[in-house]
Design an enzyme around this catalytic site. Structure first.
Site, PDB file in Angstrom:
ATOM      1  N   PHE A  11       8.860   2.423   9.622  1.00  0.00           N
ATOM      2  CA  PHE A  11       8.553   1.686  10.861  1.00  0.00           C
ATOM      3  C   PHE A  11       8.669   0.171  10.637  1.00  0.00           C
ATOM      4  CE2 PHE A  11       4.593  -0.214  12.878  1.00  0.00           C
ATOM      5  CZ  PHE A  11       5.218  -0.562  14.069  1.00  0.00           C
ATOM      6  N   ASP A  31      15.140   3.533   0.189  1.00  0.00           N
ATOM      7  CA  ASP A  31      14.101   4.389   0.785  1.00  0.00           C
ATOM      8  C   ASP A  31      14.387   5.831   0.388  1.00  0.00           C
ATOM      9  OD1 ASP A  31      12.510   5.881   2.825  1.00  0.00           O
ATOM     10  OD2 ASP A  31      12.215   3.880   3.659  1.00  0.00           O
ATOM     11  N   ASP A  56      14.202   6.781  -4.696  1.00  0.00           N
ATOM     12  CA  ASP A  56      12.756   6.801  -4.934  1.00  0.00           C
ATOM     13  C   ASP A  56      12.433   5.611  -5.844  1.00  0.00           C
ATOM     14  OD1 ASP A  56      10.174   7.216  -5.707  1.00  0.00           O
ATOM     15  OD2 ASP A  56      10.434   9.338  -6.218  1.00  0.00           O
ATOM     16  N   LEU A  72       7.867  -2.564   0.524  1.00  0.00           N
ATOM     17  CA  LEU A  72       7.069  -1.895   1.563  1.00  0.00           C
ATOM     18  C   LEU A  72       6.958  -0.394   1.317  1.00  0.00           C
ATOM     19  CD1 LEU A  72       8.184  -4.585   3.016  1.00  0.00           C
ATOM     20  CD2 LEU A  72       7.804  -3.362   5.124  1.00  0.00           C
ATOM     21  N   LYS A 104      11.706  -9.914 -11.635  1.00  0.00           N
ATOM     22  CA  LYS A 104      11.683 -10.686 -12.895  1.00  0.00           C
ATOM     23  C   LYS A 104      13.113 -10.840 -13.439  1.00  0.00           C
ATOM     24  CE  LYS A 104      10.168  -9.966 -17.595  1.00  0.00           C
ATOM     25  NZ  LYS A 104       9.489  -9.003 -18.465  1.00  0.00           N
ATOM     26  N   TYR A 144      -4.761   5.757  -1.384  1.00  0.00           N
ATOM     27  CA  TYR A 144      -4.034   4.648  -0.733  1.00  0.00           C
ATOM     28  C   TYR A 144      -4.707   3.312  -1.074  1.00  0.00           C
ATOM     29  CZ  TYR A 144      -1.853   2.013   3.159  1.00  0.00           C
ATOM     30  OH  TYR A 144      -1.162   1.100   3.934  1.00  0.00           O
ATOM     31  N   ARG A 185      -1.469   8.430  13.299  1.00  0.00           N
ATOM     32  CA  ARG A 185      -2.193   7.183  13.539  1.00  0.00           C
ATOM     33  C   ARG A 185      -2.670   7.157  14.993  1.00  0.00           C
ATOM     34  NH1 ARG A 185       1.112   2.824   9.751  1.00  0.00           N
ATOM     35  NH2 ARG A 185       2.929   4.096  10.022  1.00  0.00           N
TER      36      ARG A 185
HETATM   37  P1  NAD Z   1       6.264   4.139   7.146  1.00  0.00           P
HETATM   38  O1  NAD Z   1       5.736   5.414   6.608  1.00  0.00           O
HETATM   39  O2  NAD Z   1       6.934   4.155   8.473  1.00  0.00           O
HETATM   40  O3  NAD Z   1       7.258   3.456   6.111  1.00  0.00           O
HETATM   41  C1  NAD Z   1       7.128   3.573   4.722  1.00  0.00           C
HETATM   42  C2  NAD Z   1       8.508   3.816   4.144  1.00  0.00           C
HETATM   43  O4  NAD Z   1       8.435   3.897   2.714  1.00  0.00           O
HETATM   44  C3  NAD Z   1       9.125   5.138   4.626  1.00  0.00           C
HETATM   45  O5  NAD Z   1      10.432   4.912   5.102  1.00  0.00           O
HETATM   46  C4  NAD Z   1       9.130   6.010   3.378  1.00  0.00           C
HETATM   47  O6  NAD Z   1      10.154   6.972   3.380  1.00  0.00           O
HETATM   48  C5  NAD Z   1       9.260   4.971   2.290  1.00  0.00           C
HETATM   49  N1  NAD Z   1       8.791   5.410   0.976  1.00  0.00           N
HETATM   50  C6  NAD Z   1       7.590   5.961   0.658  1.00  0.00           C
HETATM   51  N2  NAD Z   1       7.528   6.212  -0.674  1.00  0.00           N
HETATM   52  C7  NAD Z   1       8.716   5.789  -1.196  1.00  0.00           C
HETATM   53  C8  NAD Z   1       9.263   5.775  -2.513  1.00  0.00           C
HETATM   54  N3  NAD Z   1       8.578   6.261  -3.553  1.00  0.00           N
HETATM   55  N4  NAD Z   1      10.512   5.282  -2.689  1.00  0.00           N
HETATM   56  C9  NAD Z   1      11.231   4.803  -1.646  1.00  0.00           C
HETATM   57  N5  NAD Z   1      10.743   4.793  -0.381  1.00  0.00           N
HETATM   58  C10 NAD Z   1       9.511   5.283  -0.159  1.00  0.00           C
HETATM   59  O7  NAD Z   1       5.035   3.123   7.159  1.00  0.00           O
HETATM   60  P2  NAD Z   1       4.928   1.620   7.699  1.00  0.00           P
HETATM   61  O8  NAD Z   1       3.872   1.593   8.710  1.00  0.00           O
HETATM   62  O9  NAD Z   1       6.261   1.115   8.038  1.00  0.00           O
HETATM   63  O10 NAD Z   1       4.373   0.888   6.404  1.00  0.00           O
HETATM   64  C11 NAD Z   1       5.207   0.058   5.597  1.00  0.00           C
HETATM   65  C12 NAD Z   1       4.349  -0.679   4.570  1.00  0.00           C
HETATM   66  O11 NAD Z   1       3.391  -1.502   5.241  1.00  0.00           O
HETATM   67  C13 NAD Z   1       3.563   0.249   3.658  1.00  0.00           C
HETATM   68  O12 NAD Z   1       3.560  -0.291   2.349  1.00  0.00           O
HETATM   69  C14 NAD Z   1       2.165   0.210   4.237  1.00  0.00           C
HETATM   70  O13 NAD Z   1       1.192   0.439   3.249  1.00  0.00           O
HETATM   71  C15 NAD Z   1       2.093  -1.208   4.790  1.00  0.00           C
HETATM   72  N6  NAD Z   1       1.117  -1.290   5.890  1.00  0.00           N
HETATM   73  C16 NAD Z   1       1.425  -0.835   7.146  1.00  0.00           C
HETATM   74  C17 NAD Z   1       0.466  -0.912   8.152  1.00  0.00           C
HETATM   75  C18 NAD Z   1       0.748  -0.479   9.572  1.00  0.00           C
HETATM   76  O14 NAD Z   1      -0.137  -0.584  10.409  1.00  0.00           O
HETATM   77  N7  NAD Z   1       1.933  -0.025   9.912  1.00  0.00           N
HETATM   78  C19 NAD Z   1      -0.811  -1.433   7.877  1.00  0.00           C
HETATM   79  C20 NAD Z   1      -1.082  -1.849   6.572  1.00  0.00           C
HETATM   80  C21 NAD Z   1      -0.108  -1.792   5.586  1.00  0.00           C
HETATM   81  N1  UDP Z   2      -8.410   8.005  15.363  1.00  0.00           N
HETATM   82  C1  UDP Z   2      -8.853   8.700  16.473  1.00  0.00           C
HETATM   83  N2  UDP Z   2      -8.038   9.650  17.000  1.00  0.00           N
HETATM   84  C2  UDP Z   2      -6.798   9.924  16.500  1.00  0.00           C
HETATM   85  C3  UDP Z   2      -6.349   9.201  15.371  1.00  0.00           C
HETATM   86  C4  UDP Z   2      -7.180   8.248  14.819  1.00  0.00           C
HETATM   87  O1  UDP Z   2      -9.969   8.488  16.986  1.00  0.00           O
HETATM   88  O2  UDP Z   2      -6.111  10.810  17.064  1.00  0.00           O
HETATM   89  C5  UDP Z   2      -9.280   6.955  14.805  1.00  0.00           C
HETATM   90  C6  UDP Z   2      -9.498   7.036  13.300  1.00  0.00           C
HETATM   91  O3  UDP Z   2     -10.592   7.886  13.026  1.00  0.00           O
HETATM   92  C7  UDP Z   2      -9.782   5.587  12.953  1.00  0.00           C
HETATM   93  C8  UDP Z   2      -8.919   4.801  13.930  1.00  0.00           C
HETATM   94  O4  UDP Z   2      -8.632   5.705  14.999  1.00  0.00           O
HETATM   95  O5  UDP Z   2     -11.128   5.275  13.188  1.00  0.00           O
HETATM   96  C9  UDP Z   2      -7.622   4.276  13.338  1.00  0.00           C
HETATM   97  O6  UDP Z   2      -6.988   5.339  12.682  1.00  0.00           O
HETATM   98  P1  UDP Z   2      -5.523   5.267  12.084  1.00  0.00           P
HETATM   99  O7  UDP Z   2      -5.246   6.608  11.485  1.00  0.00           O
HETATM  100  O8  UDP Z   2      -4.574   4.761  13.101  1.00  0.00           O
HETATM  101  O9  UDP Z   2      -5.573   4.168  10.946  1.00  0.00           O
HETATM  102  P2  UDP Z   2      -6.681   3.546   9.968  1.00  0.00           P
HETATM  103  O10 UDP Z   2      -7.011   2.248  10.588  1.00  0.00           O
HETATM  104  O11 UDP Z   2      -7.879   4.447   9.905  1.00  0.00           O
HETATM  105  O12 UDP Z   2      -5.968   3.445   8.682  1.00  0.00           O
END
Ligand code: NAD
Ligand code: UDP
Length: 316
Positions: A11, A31, A56, A72, A104, A144, A185
């Protein structure tokens, strides 16, 4: 610049690839498609400055010289990281180390996508970067939270001992087009349920809070940090705080849905409140979000409608 984006088929990663290409850079997206999808980058298939490598990052790799590594790659939603628990720990540890080694080797800059989950179930509110957090190190979410905390420690160690030029962004809940429909989510669940005429599933009593950032705001903040000189973790998120029940009502309003709300048990260690203090990002980067939840959900409606329809079509 030649830029490497790990997790670029996810995403946030796919939106980051778009933004970097729009700025004129060449982008290699690495990815393994664990939680991401080729659909997210399908529109880039004929872009000559874009290359997708199925890889990977927990295994050593090297696609040649790079100027900036955006790391990411990691499962990100609670449902995904609980399903892929060991892979999540590996992405934060081995994956981060391999990416730092590349940075690096090529003297590239490095940015780690970290998370508000580093604060755990916070006792300080809103969360400033100086807060060390309140994380259960052995609970279900620890795969996580601790992986990301380790990734931050590793990033700082490569900065201190290996002279890698690093940044750390702590991302708070972000949503928008390309959020996977089935990642569990809250925004994807509520939009899917509202548009599909199902009950919205509120976990617990819905009084827990989150703060939701629209994807274009998040990407603008990440890029502002990437081009700054700030090495310490920096929060990028939207400080407008909603209870989950309020969030459900906003989704019903924006979608025009008549779905009901159904209460389900609260998952273990679910943080009770979360809201970024973004004064540092405002001061250092001149960044703040522009798009509120109603507007951002409105801008996401077409995507979610299409995703629900294609999901329903493939299920029937
Ligand atoms: P996402 O699941 O859509 O994207 C993560 C991507 O990483 C996927 O395309 C997945 O296939 C790839 N991936 C996972 N393990 C891998 C590996 N070992 N090798 C290669 N690719 C791998 O999630 P996202 O929401 O886009 O999150 C992206 C980053 O942002 C993550 O590191 C996540 O922890 C961080 N993040 C996102 C949010 C959010 O709200 N979306 C919040 C906090 C942190
Ligand atoms: N949550 C919810 N209903 C759902 C999915 C999530 O009430 O169908 C709640 C979850 O318990 C949390 C918040 O929404 O309190 C955000 O959850 P999410 O999984 O989006 O991400 P988090 O912030 O917990 O990593």
């Amino acid at each position: 610049m030649h830029v490497l984006v790990t997790g670029g088929a996810g995403f946030l990663g796919s939106h980051l690839c778009d933004a970097l290409l729009a700025e004129g850079h060449s982008v290699v997206c690495a990815d393994n498609l664990l939680t991401g999808s080729r659909d997210n980058i399908g529109h880039l298939a004929h872009e000559p400055r874009f290359e997708f490598r199925e890889q990977d990052v927990c295994r050593p790799f090297d696609f040649g010289k790079t100027d900036y590594v955006f790391h990411l790659a990691s499962p990100a939603s609670p449902e995904d990281y609980l399903e892929h628990a060991i892979a999540t720990l590996q992405a934060g540890s081995l994956g981060t180390m391999h990416c730092l080694e590349l940075a690096k080797k090529y003297r590239a800059k490095f940015l780690l996508a970290s998370t508000s989950e580093c604060y755990g179930d916070p006792l300080e509110h809103p969360q400033k970067e100086s807060y060390w957090g309140h994380v259960n190190p052995v609970g279900p979410r620890s795969v996580y939270d601790e992986a990301k905390r380790f990734a931050e420690a590793l990033t700082m160690a490569y900065r201190r001992y290996e002279q890698v030029d690093t940044r750390i962004v702590r991302i708070f809940n972000t949503y928008g087009p390309r959020l996977q429909l089935n990642d569990g989510r809250v925004i994807s669940n509520f939009m899917k349920q509202a548009l599909g005429g199902e009950d919205l599933t509120v976990y617990g009593d819905g009084s827990q809070t989150r703060s939701f950032c629209y994807v274009s705001d998040e990407i603008a903040g990440i890029l502002a940090l990437a081009t700054s000189d700030e090495p310490e973790p920096t929060n990028i998120g939207n400080p407008d705080e909603f209870t989950i029940l309020e969030c459900a009502r906003v989704v019903l309003e924006v979608t025009g849905s008549h779905s009901n709300i159904r209460y389900e048990p609260l998952p273990k260690d679910d943080p009770k409140q979360r809201c970024p203090d973004i004064s540092k990002a405002k001061r250092l980067l001149g960044w703040e979000p522009k798009i509120d939840l109603r507007a951002g959900l409105g801008m996401s409606l077409d995507y979610f409608r299409a995703a629900v329809q294609s999901g329903q079509a493939s299920a029937s």
